[in-house]
Design a protein around this motif. Structure first.
Motif, PDB file in Angstrom:
ATOM      1  N   PHE A 228     -12.321  -4.862  11.196  1.00  0.00           N
ATOM      2  CA  PHE A 228     -11.207  -5.804  11.228  1.00  0.00           C
ATOM      3  C   PHE A 228     -11.099  -6.592   9.924  1.00  0.00           C
ATOM      4  N   VAL A 229     -12.188  -7.175   9.495  1.00  0.00           N
ATOM      5  CA  VAL A 229     -12.159  -8.012   8.287  1.00  0.00           C
ATOM      6  C   VAL A 229     -11.849  -7.169   7.043  1.00  0.00           C
ATOM      7  N   SER A 230     -12.479  -6.010   6.929  1.00  0.00           N
ATOM      8  CA  SER A 230     -12.233  -5.169   5.756  1.00  0.00           C
ATOM      9  C   SER A 230     -10.792  -4.670   5.728  1.00  0.00           C
ATOM     10  N   SER A 231     -10.204  -4.453   6.900  1.00  0.00           N
ATOM     11  CA  SER A 231      -8.833  -3.945   6.971  1.00  0.00           C
ATOM     12  C   SER A 231      -7.803  -5.057   6.774  1.00  0.00           C
ATOM     13  N   VAL A 232      -7.889  -6.084   7.590  1.00  0.00           N
ATOM     14  CA  VAL A 232      -6.864  -7.130   7.589  1.00  0.00           C
ATOM     15  C   VAL A 232      -6.981  -8.027   6.361  1.00  0.00           C
ATOM     16  N   ALA A 264     -10.132  -2.014 -11.447  1.00  0.00           N
ATOM     17  CA  ALA A 264     -10.919  -2.710 -10.431  1.00  0.00           C
ATOM     18  C   ALA A 264     -10.224  -2.663  -9.072  1.00  0.00           C
ATOM     19  N   THR A 265      -8.894  -2.799  -9.074  1.00  0.00           N
ATOM     20  CA  THR A 265      -8.132  -2.719  -7.829  1.00  0.00           C
ATOM     21  C   THR A 265      -8.264  -1.344  -7.203  1.00  0.00           C
ATOM     22  N   THR A 266      -8.203  -0.318  -8.046  1.00  0.00           N
ATOM     23  CA  THR A 266      -8.334   1.055  -7.558  1.00  0.00           C
ATOM     24  C   THR A 266      -9.718   1.301  -6.964  1.00  0.00           C
ATOM     25  N   VAL A 267     -10.743   0.818  -7.646  1.00  0.00           N
ATOM     26  CA  VAL A 267     -12.108   0.970  -7.134  1.00  0.00           C
ATOM     27  C   VAL A 267     -12.244   0.272  -5.777  1.00  0.00           C
ATOM     28  N   ALA A 271     -13.211   1.879  -2.302  1.00  0.00           N
ATOM     29  CA  ALA A 271     -14.386   1.345  -1.618  1.00  0.00           C
ATOM     30  C   ALA A 271     -14.069   0.982  -0.170  1.00  0.00           C
ATOM     31  N   TYR A 272     -12.837   0.523   0.084  1.00  0.00           N
ATOM     32  CA  TYR A 272     -12.460   0.210   1.465  1.00  0.00           C
ATOM     33  C   TYR A 272     -12.628   1.435   2.352  1.00  0.00           C
ATOM     34  N   VAL A 307     -10.916   9.654  -1.464  1.00  0.00           N
ATOM     35  CA  VAL A 307     -11.888   8.762  -2.093  1.00  0.00           C
ATOM     36  C   VAL A 307     -12.619   9.473  -3.221  1.00  0.00           C
ATOM     37  N   ILE A 308     -12.977  10.744  -3.000  1.00  0.00           N
ATOM     38  CA  ILE A 308     -13.665  11.511  -4.038  1.00  0.00           C
ATOM     39  C   ILE A 308     -12.836  11.541  -5.315  1.00  0.00           C
ATOM     40  N   PHE A 309     -11.541  11.811  -5.179  1.00  0.00           N
ATOM     41  CA  PHE A 309     -10.679  11.875  -6.356  1.00  0.00           C
ATOM     42  C   PHE A 309     -10.527  10.502  -7.002  1.00  0.00           C
TER      43      PHE A 309
END
Length: 324
Positions: A228-232, A264-267, A271-272, A307-309
């Motif tokens: 929940f926290v990681s998503s929202v 950094a945003t892409t990483v 990571a999410y 994610v791999i790409f």
């Protein structure tokens, strides 16, 4: 190694980055196409069974429009990814000299991708109508009413309304030969729209559907609160960071984007999904938790491939200078 060699070693091709992203997009589209073909075959070959399960003609019609509409959308997105992959390969090889050759292919990719989201309309209609039946019609067994309302209704409607317009605007600019700064501006707007609507809002609706169905106490479970926290909160933070990073290009023509912030945003975005996949498998997956977010995060989407790409290519933005 002389200075010129060192400087050369610190660059990365924009074409290569685009190709990596498009390869991930193609892999996702191919997976969706295969799954759609399998499910569509079941729907058609078991029509008699579904007629028994759904004796009300209008509901059965809406159900088939929603499910087969999604299958048609899968075909449209796969075609879009094919055009995009062709354009990405040519651009990687020829760079800006390829633009006259590939802009038509890019136009096809964008209109087909927009059509993919338009194909969500029957699902959005079903999402709002299903709750009015009180759950008294068949929809995949005992599917909770609120999950259908928030995931199929609100989320699909938001994607139908928010995503096709910037895609079609971007297509128009590319085909008209608009200036680079204008194309970059609308590319940024489109990317930010995806992050806010397709990823954050869509995922948030999944969690709201779950919470309103099973109660807020589900967040007392460690796996659920992590998801929940990681998503929202996490995806919202990533979307806001992307907006702030691209705002200069959106507001001011020819403004220079901060590559480190974008990287950094892409990483963080990649990571999410790494974190979400870990939460999914460590908690028993959809078998143990047959709820909306657990259904969407892995069974419906092979995000591990994406994610791999992402980690193979775009994180290089944080360490290298893009060479166009």
């Amino acid at each position: 190694m002389n200075k010129a060699q060192a400087e050369n070693k610190q660059t990365i091709s924009l074409g290569l980055i685009i190709l990596m992203v498009v390869c991930a997009y193609f892999a996702l589209a191919l997976y969706d196409l295969i799954q759609s073909a399998i499910f569509s075959n079941l729907l058609i070959s078991h029509l008699t069974l579904y007629e028994e399960l759904m004796p009300i003609d209008w509901w059965r019609t809406l159900f088939y429009a929603s499910e087969l509409g999604g299958s048609i959308g899968g075909v449209l997105r796969f075609l879009a990814s094919g055009f995009a992959l062709y354009a990405a390969v040519i651009y990687w090889r020829k760079k800006d000299a390829a633009l006259p050759q590939i802009k038509g292919k890019i136009g096809w990719a964008l209109i087909l991708e927009a059509s993919y989201f338009i194909s969500f309309i029957p699902s959005a209609v079903l999402g709002f109508i299903f709750p009015t039946t009180g759950g008294n019609v068949w929809y995949f067994g005992t599917t909770p009413v609120n999950e259908v309302l928030f995931v199929a209704g609100f989320a699909c409607l938001a994607m139908v309304l928010a995503i096709p317009p910037p895609l079609l605007k971007l297509r128009s600019l590319i085909l008209q030969g608009a200036t680079r700064s204008l194309v970059v501006k609308w590319s940024c707007i489109t990317a930010v729209a995806y992050l806010f609507v397709v990823f954050w809002f869509n995922t948030t609706m999944q969690w709201i559907g779950m919470i309103t169905t099973f109660g807020v106490e589900i967040l007392l479970d460690p796996a659920n609160i992590a998801g929940f926290v990681s998503s929202v909160v996490g995806l919202l933070s990533i979307a806001i960071a992307a907006l702030l990073s691209t705002l200069p290009a959106i507001k001011t023509p020819n403004a220079k984007l901060n590559q480190r912030r974008l990287g950094a945003t892409t990483v963080a975005f990649g990571a999410y999904y790494v974190f979400a996949i870990l939460v999914y498998f460590s908690s028993g997956g959809y078998t143990a938790r047959p709820w909306a977010w657990y259904e969407m995060i892995v069974p419906h989407n092979p995000y591990l491939w994406c994610v791999i790409f992402l980690f193979a290519g775009l994180p290089a933005l944080t360490r290298y200078t893009i060479k166009t």
